[in-house]
Design an enzyme around this catalytic site. Structure first.
Site, PDB file in Angstrom:
ATOM      1  N   ASP A 324      -8.825   6.043   0.434  1.00 18.91           N
ATOM      2  CA  ASP A 324      -8.154   6.215  -0.857  1.00 18.91           C
ATOM      3  C   ASP A 324      -8.459   6.223  -2.140  1.00 18.91           C
ATOM      4  O   ASP A 324      -8.119   4.593  -1.486  1.00 18.91           O
ATOM      5  CB  ASP A 324      -6.972   7.294  -1.242  1.00 18.91           C
ATOM      6  CG  ASP A 324      -6.103   7.936  -0.436  1.00 18.91           C
ATOM      7  OD1 ASP A 324      -7.361   9.172   0.569  1.00 18.91           O
ATOM      8  OD2 ASP A 324      -4.863   8.469  -0.352  1.00 18.91           O
ATOM      9  N   ASP A 576      -0.497   8.777   0.975  1.00 21.38           N
ATOM     10  CA  ASP A 576       0.840   8.490   0.342  1.00 21.38           C
ATOM     11  C   ASP A 576       1.122   9.988   0.373  1.00 21.38           C
ATOM     12  O   ASP A 576       2.031   9.811   0.390  1.00 21.38           O
ATOM     13  CB  ASP A 576       0.619   7.894  -0.495  1.00 21.38           C
ATOM     14  CG  ASP A 576      -0.379   8.972  -2.453  1.00 21.38           C
ATOM     15  OD1 ASP A 576      -0.854   9.806  -0.958  1.00 21.38           O
ATOM     16  OD2 ASP A 576      -0.588   8.110  -2.704  1.00 21.38           O
ATOM     17  N   ASP A 580      -1.619  14.148   3.292  1.00 19.27           N
ATOM     18  CA  ASP A 580      -2.001  13.109   4.508  1.00 19.27           C
ATOM     19  C   ASP A 580      -1.727  12.695   5.512  1.00 19.27           C
ATOM     20  O   ASP A 580      -2.683  11.931   6.723  1.00 19.27           O
ATOM     21  CB  ASP A 580      -2.429  11.596   3.725  1.00 19.27           C
ATOM     22  CG  ASP A 580      -2.811  11.517   2.264  1.00 19.27           C
ATOM     23  OD1 ASP A 580      -3.650  12.339   2.013  1.00 19.27           O
ATOM     24  OD2 ASP A 580      -2.467  11.013   0.826  1.00 19.27           O
TER      25      ASP A 580
END
Length: 839
Positions: A324, A576, A580
């Site tokens: 990310d 997070d 995800d």
């Protein structure tokens, strides 16, 4: 570091400096348990004896000493019985070293604590501290648990046990909790178990105790990792099974041949038992378990908590990182950089609508930045009641709020510019002009959102989200600074052939600018949107040579991970949120961002990063690769020593020579081999050095070239031992002299092999090599010791032949190390990546 605070655990508002009553203490201890940060298992005498009884060397000594006593050789039998003591001592020391990373942490914990109970201060054992206690920590004392600092001035703490940093960390009292059910609070407001207050006096409201503390989670991650069984352990177990069967066959053959040669049943039994113990590969599984436990603890000290032991292996095999952007590559701390309202709109009106479409609750960085900017501009945000909200999702890429505005309603929307402009009444020329502005801001690396609004008639509004007819108000550009050290970490990955793919929901131009700042993909990073990536995967199946995926949806991230794996990559994916979870579960190593990660993401991941830093992830990969390198060199050492030991123990008696090794000699050699294998190869990853990845072949400990090197070096040493033993026997058949030459060769070779394989880079390696060689020379050359061991001291020419034989055996090892992967020569890219980029 930010840690969530479950507000339901606190007995009162944070600012009320009151303690607990006795009945509350009992209730909370029953609910949350004792404050046992490090659980020290009670080891009974019976359990210790049972553990010791599992060592085959112990039974070998008992059996051989009994055999010698039965044959009337009292001195030999007593010597073997006496050898049990140092062997058990060594086992106890190695078992202690496997537990020292957890039990040794007990010294960093508070033994007593001062708490406020029933209106007065009381000193209690630290284990009796409960959630909600108000504890006083004086300068020089350790924090008894994890808690929020509520009072204190000029506070500084030492947190090296958790972060490895020796510099003091400033602490500040927290007057009021942020809103929300479990709001994250910055680390400067926390006092953490296992850390020490250096200055001032702090009053701390305890929030986490025992295993829930950060210190306790590190300890337990090491304990779980050391116990779990991994694929590499299974592969080693299979190798050991094969070696055991081969050794058993050789022992049977040797016993039968010696008996047929007329040496008697006692000699036949002694020969077989000696060969069996020499050939027994018990060091392999022991070393693997020992090294994995050390690796888990080192990762924990790198701020990476291992939830599954298989990750210790997988993290070192990673060839591709799907990372990310926000909060991992960047600081995750958005700030408003530019506000560009439309010509008929004021700056304050644009900020007000943006704030109306933001939520005060929660911890969304964008909402926080917009609300803070509106507050700085003294813009009134909340007027009427919020009638409905339509939250931001990955698919919608916008958020809408319907609020009361005077006698009517106002719909405020913010989100991706293309989504907002598609719902606004804009002339074609205006739409093109705003699109150019958005692209220009995105090229500067800014996160750009657009805002729009429209009034609604309360009588005609049916509760749905307005989809068209908005008045376009302008755009707001925010920036998220690159984390310190991430550029260096990305460059280190690129130089080591570790592919990094940034997956973000940002505008492609913004993502491209960030990628260039980071050095992702070199001077010309390849950027594509999630939709394009999905279409490419459906058409070709193979993952494209992409460096950045912008406007990515969770399903597209999951598909990218799967495609990379199908084409040979070992993938680490960061995340997070709940969205995800599919990618975290699919990845070889799912990595949750500990500061902002949801509980679901933590459960789905195999490693939790405590500081959300990409640099921490790279350092964890370096530790994983170093672990495999350490283990490989340890196994090389074990084979290099055992090959000549086993072959000479078998071939010479089969050829009719007297026994080369007596049981006491095997004990002597094992007392050298065990500590050398376990301790000399424990090397931590060096800063800035990311070793090569073995990819999916990492369960193969040795390559074909490695096996050739081992066989040639072991074969040369075996030949040297046979030659030296035969020459040393002489016409008088001086067996004690021949054994001394053989043992001198093996002990010198052991020290030299360890020195070459470790490079003597650690103090432990230098001490072990010097000590093992020095003690061996002492036992051979000092006559009283040599007489007990059945040896004759050697002359200078004997030592010259020993040194020559060992040097010859070292040649192929030196050549192999010069060409091997640990020598520093590595391919610039892993094979799977070279295949992708070529296309």
């Amino acid at each position: 570091m930010r840690i969530p605070v479950p507000t339901r655990r606190l007995p009162c508002p944070l600012e009320e400096a009151t303690g607990l009553a006795s009945d509350e203490v009992l209730a909370r201890r029953g609910q949350y348990g004792r404050n046992d940060v490090v659980v020290r298992p009670r080891r009974s005498t019976l359990a210790s004896l049972r553990e010791a009884a599992g060592d085959p060397m112990l039974w070998f000594l008992v059996g051989m000493s009994t055999l010698y006593l039965v044959l009337g050789k009292v001195s030999e039998g007593l010597v073997l019985l006496g050898a049990i003591a140092p062997l058990l001592g060594m086992d106890a020391f190695l078992h202690h070293r496997t537990r020292v990373s957890t039990e040794g942490l007990q010294s960093r914990l508070a033994a007593r604590a001062v708490v406020l109970r029933d209106g007065r201060e009381a000193e209690v054992p630290a284990a009796e501290v409960v959630v909600g206690d108000l504890a006083r920590v004086d300068a020089g004392a350790y924090f008894p648990a994890d808690g929020l600092v509520v009072r204190g001035e000029a506070l500084q703490a030492e947190e090296s046990s958790l972060t490895g940093e020796s510099l003091p960390v400033g602490k500040r009292p927290l007057g009021q909790l942020p809103p929300g059910e479990a709001p994250p609070v910055e680390g400067r407001y926390w006092g953490l178990a296992g850390t020490r207050l250096l200055t001032g006096t702090a009053w701390v409201r305890v929030v986490y105790t025992g295993a829930d503390t950060l210190y306790g989670s590190i300890v337990r991650s090491a304990e779980r990792g050391a116990r779990a069984r991994t694929p590499l352990q299974q592969a080693v177990a299979q190798l050991v099974s094969v070696l055991v069967m081969v050794a058993a066959g050789l022992c049977g053959v040797l016993a039968f041949v010696r008996w047929r040669q007329g040496f008697g049943w006692a000699d036949a039994l002694l020969s077989a038992a000696t060969l069996g113990v020499a050939a027994l590969p018990e060091e392999f599984p022991l070393a693997l378990t020992f090294f994995l436990g050390a690796g888990v603890y080192r990762l924990a000290r790198r701020q990476a908590l291992v939830r599954r032991a298989v990750s210790v292996e997988n993290i070192g095999r990673v060839t591709c990182i799907c990372s990310d952007k926000t909060g991992t590559l960047t600081e995750g701390r958005l700030g408003v950089a530019r506000v560009l309202p439309s010509s008929d709109v004021t700056r304050e009106e644009l900020l007000r609508v943006a704030a109306l479409a933001s939520r005060e609750e929660g911890q969304d960085p964008l909402d926080t930045a917009l609300l803070e900017e509106a507050a700085r501009a003294s813009v009134p945000v909340r007027g009427g009641r919020v009638r409905a909200t339509f939250p931001f999702t990955e698919e919608r890429q916008r958020e809408t709020a319907v609020v009361e505005e005077g006698a009517g309603l106002l719909a405020a929307v913010k989100g991706a510019p293309e989504q907002v402009m598609a719902r606004a009444a804009l002339a074609p020329d205006d739409r093109a002009a705003w699109a150019q502005r958005v692209s220009a801001l995105a090229r500067e690396g800014r996160k750009v959102i657009a805002c729009a609004s429209q009034p609604l008639d309360p009588a005609s509004w049916r509760g749905g989200e307005p989809d068209q007819g908005f008045h376009f108000l302008g755009v707001i550009a925010c920036e998220d600074p690159i984390r310190v050290g991430v550029r260096e970490a990305v460059r280190e990955c690129r130089e080591a052939g570790l592919r990094t793919v940034m997956v973000t929901g940002d505008h492609p131009e913004t993502a491209l600018t960030v990628a260039r700042e980071l050095g992702l993909g070199g001077a010309r990073p390849v950027v594509m949107t999630g939709e394009v990536l999905e279409a490419r995967l459906q058409d070709a199946g193979a993952p494209p040579a992409v460096d950045v995926v912008a406007r990515a949806l969770p399903a597209q991230k999951h598909a990218l991970v799967r495609a990379l794996q199908e084409h040979g990559e070992v993938v680490a994916a960061t995340g997070d949120g709940v969205n995800d979870i599919p990618a975290l579960q699919a990845a070889d190593v799912g990595i949750c961002m500990g500061e902002r990660g949801t509980r679901g993401a933590r459960e789905a991941s195999s490693i939790v990063l405590l500081d959300d830093d990409f640099g921490t992830l790279v350092r964890a990969i370096a530790e994983g690769r170093q672990l495999f390198d350490n283990l490989q060199r340890c196994f090389q050492y074990l084979l290099l020593v055992h090959i000549p030991l086993v072959f000479t123990a078998a071939l010479l008696p089969l050829a009719g020579y007297p026994l080369l090794y007596l049981p006491i000699h095997i004990v002597w050699l094992e007392l050298i081999i065990h500590p050398t294998a376990m301790l000399a190869f424990q090397e931590a990853a060096r800063p800035g050095r990311l070793g090569p990845s073995r990819g999916r072949s990492a369960t193969r400990v040795f390559s074909s070239r490695d096996w050739v090197t081992l066989v040639v070096a072991g074969g040369l040493l075996t030949a040297g031992l046979v030659w030296g033993y035969d020459r040393s026997l002489g016409p008088t058949r001086d067996v004690e002299h021949g054994r001394a030459v053989a043992l001198a060769s093996l002990t010198l070779a052991s020290a030299c092999f360890a020195a070459v394989l470790t490079g003597l880079r650690t103090r432990t390696a230098r001490w072990i090599c010097a000590l093992s060689l020095g003690v061996s020379v002492l036992l051979i050359q000092v006559r009283p010791f040599a007489a007990v061991l059945g040896l004759h001291p050697l002359h200078v020419d004997d030592w010259a032949r020993v040194a020559l034989g060992v040097l010859v055996a070292l040649v192929p090892l030196l050549i192999g190390r010069g060409l091997g992967p640990v020598s520093g020569r590595r391919a610039p890219w892993p094979a799977p990546l070279r295949r992708h980029t070529a296309g």
